[in-house]
Design a protein around this motif. Sequence first.
Motif, PDB file in Angstrom:
ATOM      1  N   PHE A   6      -6.913 -23.972  18.683  1.00 40.76           N
ATOM      2  CA  PHE A   6      -6.138 -23.847  17.181  1.00 40.76           C
ATOM      3  C   PHE A   6      -4.772 -23.398  17.267  1.00 40.76           C
ATOM      4  CE2 PHE A   6      -5.388 -21.021  13.574  1.00 40.76           C
ATOM      5  CZ  PHE A   6      -5.276 -21.909  12.598  1.00 40.76           C
ATOM      6  N   TYR A   7      -4.435 -22.456  18.393  1.00 42.26           N
ATOM      7  CA  TYR A   7      -3.199 -21.842  18.398  1.00 42.26           C
ATOM      8  C   TYR A   7      -2.122 -22.851  19.077  1.00 42.26           C
ATOM      9  CZ  TYR A   7      -5.076 -17.207  17.107  1.00 42.26           C
ATOM     10  OH  TYR A   7      -5.408 -16.249  16.648  1.00 42.26           O
ATOM     11  N   GLN A   8      -2.878 -23.987  19.461  1.00 38.88           N
ATOM     12  CA  GLN A   8      -1.991 -24.884  20.151  1.00 38.88           C
ATOM     13  C   GLN A   8      -1.764 -26.335  18.830  1.00 38.88           C
ATOM     14  OE1 GLN A   8      -0.777 -24.359  23.151  1.00 38.88           O
ATOM     15  NE2 GLN A   8      -2.041 -22.411  22.833  1.00 38.88           N
ATOM     16  N   THR A   9      -2.080 -26.146  17.855  1.00 34.86           N
ATOM     17  CA  THR A   9      -2.254 -27.441  17.085  1.00 34.86           C
ATOM     18  C   THR A   9      -0.930 -27.150  16.165  1.00 34.86           C
ATOM     19  OG1 THR A   9      -3.243 -26.080  15.222  1.00 34.86           O
ATOM     20  CG2 THR A   9      -4.725 -27.509  16.638  1.00 34.86           C
ATOM     21  N   GLU A  10      -0.543 -28.233  15.576  1.00 36.28           N
ATOM     22  CA  GLU A  10       0.647 -28.685  14.862  1.00 36.28           C
ATOM     23  C   GLU A  10       0.440 -27.630  13.468  1.00 36.28           C
ATOM     24  OE1 GLU A  10       2.573 -31.826  11.659  1.00 36.28           O
ATOM     25  OE2 GLU A  10       1.040 -32.274  13.020  1.00 36.28           O
ATOM     26  N   PHE A  11      -0.880 -27.645  13.024  1.00 37.19           N
ATOM     27  CA  PHE A  11      -1.197 -27.053  11.894  1.00 37.19           C
ATOM     28  C   PHE A  11      -0.902 -25.593  11.890  1.00 37.19           C
ATOM     29  CE2 PHE A  11      -4.190 -24.670   9.310  1.00 37.19           C
ATOM     30  CZ  PHE A  11      -4.026 -25.068   8.063  1.00 37.19           C
ATOM     31  N   PHE A  12      -1.429 -24.777  13.048  1.00 40.82           N
ATOM     32  CA  PHE A  12      -1.001 -23.601  13.235  1.00 40.82           C
ATOM     33  C   PHE A  12       0.507 -23.410  13.659  1.00 40.82           C
ATOM     34  CE2 PHE A  12      -0.521 -19.807  15.792  1.00 40.82           C
ATOM     35  CZ  PHE A  12      -0.927 -18.772  15.001  1.00 40.82           C
ATOM     36  N   ASN A  13       1.260 -24.036  13.996  1.00 42.69           N
ATOM     37  CA  ASN A  13       2.432 -23.685  14.891  1.00 42.69           C
ATOM     38  C   ASN A  13       3.328 -23.921  13.657  1.00 42.69           C
ATOM     39  OD1 ASN A  13       2.531 -22.726  17.604  1.00 42.69           O
ATOM     40  ND2 ASN A  13       1.047 -24.590  17.912  1.00 42.69           N
ATOM     41  N   ASP A  14       3.155 -25.159  12.937  1.00 44.25           N
ATOM     42  CA  ASP A  14       4.235 -25.288  11.734  1.00 44.25           C
ATOM     43  C   ASP A  14       3.984 -24.917  10.519  1.00 44.25           C
ATOM     44  OD1 ASP A  14       5.520 -26.848  13.731  1.00 44.25           O
ATOM     45  OD2 ASP A  14       5.028 -28.698  13.261  1.00 44.25           O
ATOM     46  N   TRP A  15       2.686 -24.230  10.397  1.00 43.59           N
ATOM     47  CA  TRP A  15       2.413 -23.680   8.801  1.00 43.59           C
ATOM     48  C   TRP A  15       1.631 -22.374   9.068  1.00 43.59           C
ATOM     49  CZ3 TRP A  15      -1.695 -23.003   5.699  1.00 43.59           C
ATOM     50  CH2 TRP A  15      -1.478 -22.722   4.454  1.00 43.59           C
ATOM     51  N   ALA A  16       0.485 -22.569   9.489  1.00 41.48           N
ATOM     52  CA  ALA A  16      -0.551 -21.358   9.485  1.00 41.48           C
ATOM     53  C   ALA A  16       0.218 -20.036  10.044  1.00 41.48           C
ATOM     54  CB  ALA A  16      -1.825 -21.622  10.164  1.00 41.48           C
ATOM     55  N   SER A  17       0.937 -20.172  10.915  1.00 42.12           N
ATOM     56  CA  SER A  17       1.437 -19.039  12.174  1.00 42.12           C
ATOM     57  C   SER A  17       2.408 -18.321  11.032  1.00 42.12           C
ATOM     58  CB  SER A  17       2.030 -19.552  13.156  1.00 42.12           C
ATOM     59  OG  SER A  17       3.141 -20.365  13.034  1.00 42.12           O
ATOM     60  N   ARG A  18       3.170 -19.105  10.183  1.00 40.54           N
ATOM     61  CA  ARG A  18       4.227 -18.538   9.261  1.00 40.54           C
ATOM     62  C   ARG A  18       3.396 -17.874   8.111  1.00 40.54           C
ATOM     63  NH1 ARG A  18       7.435 -23.476   7.127  1.00 40.54           N
ATOM     64  NH2 ARG A  18       8.252 -21.805   5.719  1.00 40.54           N
ATOM     65  N   GLN A  19       2.294 -18.011   7.841  1.00 37.60           N
ATOM     66  CA  GLN A  19       1.383 -17.086   6.955  1.00 37.60           C
ATOM     67  C   GLN A  19       0.765 -16.137   7.404  1.00 37.60           C
ATOM     68  OE1 GLN A  19       2.096 -18.885   3.686  1.00 37.60           O
ATOM     69  NE2 GLN A  19       3.227 -20.376   4.960  1.00 37.60           N
ATOM     70  N   ASP A  20       0.775 -15.925   8.840  1.00 36.89           N
ATOM     71  CA  ASP A  20       0.135 -15.217   9.572  1.00 36.89           C
ATOM     72  C   ASP A  20      -1.665 -15.455   9.174  1.00 36.89           C
ATOM     73  OD1 ASP A  20      -0.997 -13.260  11.144  1.00 36.89           O
ATOM     74  OD2 ASP A  20      -0.635 -11.571   9.724  1.00 36.89           O
ATOM     75  N   ILE A  21      -2.126 -16.879   9.074  1.00 32.17           N
ATOM     76  CA  ILE A  21      -3.335 -17.297   8.667  1.00 32.17           C
ATOM     77  C   ILE A  21      -3.795 -17.543   9.920  1.00 32.17           C
ATOM     78  CG2 ILE A  21      -4.781 -18.859   7.940  1.00 32.17           C
ATOM     79  CD1 ILE A  21      -2.808 -19.012   5.246  1.00 32.17           C
ATOM     80  N   HIS A  22      -4.844 -16.840  10.615  1.00 33.18           N
ATOM     81  CA  HIS A  22      -5.575 -17.064  11.744  1.00 33.18           C
ATOM     82  C   HIS A  22      -7.101 -17.508  11.593  1.00 33.18           C
ATOM     83  CE1 HIS A  22      -2.313 -15.600  14.651  1.00 33.18           C
ATOM     84  NE2 HIS A  22      -2.144 -15.145  13.453  1.00 33.18           N
ATOM     85  N   HIS A  23      -7.746 -17.161  10.454  1.00 36.31           N
ATOM     86  CA  HIS A  23      -9.266 -17.407  10.382  1.00 36.31           C
ATOM     87  C   HIS A  23      -9.358 -17.732   8.850  1.00 36.31           C
ATOM     88  CE1 HIS A  23      -9.670 -15.251  14.218  1.00 36.31           C
ATOM     89  NE2 HIS A  23      -8.896 -14.028  13.845  1.00 36.31           N
TER      90      HIS A  23
END
Length: 395
Positions: A111-128
């Motif tokens: 999950f941490y390697q996906t575009e979704f996490f790196n370009d969107w979710a990580s900015r929100q601190d959304i992990h689960h």
Amino acid sequence: MTSSALKGLQGKAHESLLDTLYEAPCNPDAWQRFLDQLIEATGSRSARMLVMDRSAETVQSSIKRNIDDADHQAYVSHFVNTCPWRPELKEKAPGQLYSSYLDFSCRQNEFYQTEFFNDWASRQDIHHGVCGTVWQDEHQTVQLLIQRTRGQGHYQREETDRINDLVMHVRRALRLQSQVSALEHTRKALEYTLEVQAQPFALVDRSGKIIHISSEAASLLEELPQTMISSSRLSLQDPRLHSQLMRLLDDVTARHHGAGGVITLPLSASHGIRCLVSPLHGNSLSQQYSDHQHPLAILYFQDPRTEVYIDLDCLMQLYGLSEAESRVAAGISRGLGPQQIADTYQLSVHTVRTQLKSVFIKTGTTRQSELAKEVLTSPAIRHWRRPELRLSRSA
């Protein structure tokens, strides 16, 4: 790890969530409060509800809490379909939520390697998250998503199960809202159908109880000194007129559906409002009230201060009349007799009576009173009430 949902979804917090859920069908604004309470109860960061098309590919509308507007817009317009859980979610049974950590094949390090996490979710601190389809019909899909930060930890099995105990109530609330919305749509359609009637009118039962009254008719009756509406019941102060009204209502609401008649309601010493009492049976509105407990009458009010213009071209199109026949129909509707119409257009009364017979056939009427009612309640009627003459703006 955390077990916030085990503590938060019980007791008064649980009761409050249910109260909010079952308020939502009649007050859709309650869904926002439900998400706020859900976030707090489950120890989460944010939550969203998405109304999507049947295939769950396009977001049609949504609500969200604790997500920035710009970031949420980026999600619904693009990132919703880059989420690594979404393809698998389509294959999962609706009616429950699934833990992104426990129930999907995409592992956390992937999950941490996906575009979704790196370009969107990580900015929100959304992990689960927990997500799933909570409602689906032939037209749309509704999904609920709840998210946590890295520090809040993933949703454990017991927590996910506890959240899913609530989902059946979410489904019921959405089903109820769908039913309420359908009823509201029907009500608005009925109101529209009622208000496009050509004449000011009221629907009443045998006792004079008003079932519906158009805004024009309500305003008109307020001006009549002899007319009263009390407890939604129409009555006339003049005993003779009231008795006449009751006889006509009894006539048109009886099983044989009498033809009704006209009474004049006093407006002033020299003017009155003509009230045509007719059976609702056979009217275009009758289907809308077919399940009413008792037969209804429809009362049409004709204000002498209102100029009535009959569109002859419209009459010709509505009933397939010739120009001469439309003039005869209009004349009868204005209260003229065959001889008066003949004199007006310099015709023989025999010619007018022949044209009138043809008009009866084409309009499906048999008497002059029926023809007048048919025309005066048709789209061929144009009303215009002449404004009072004012000599200054402040007069």
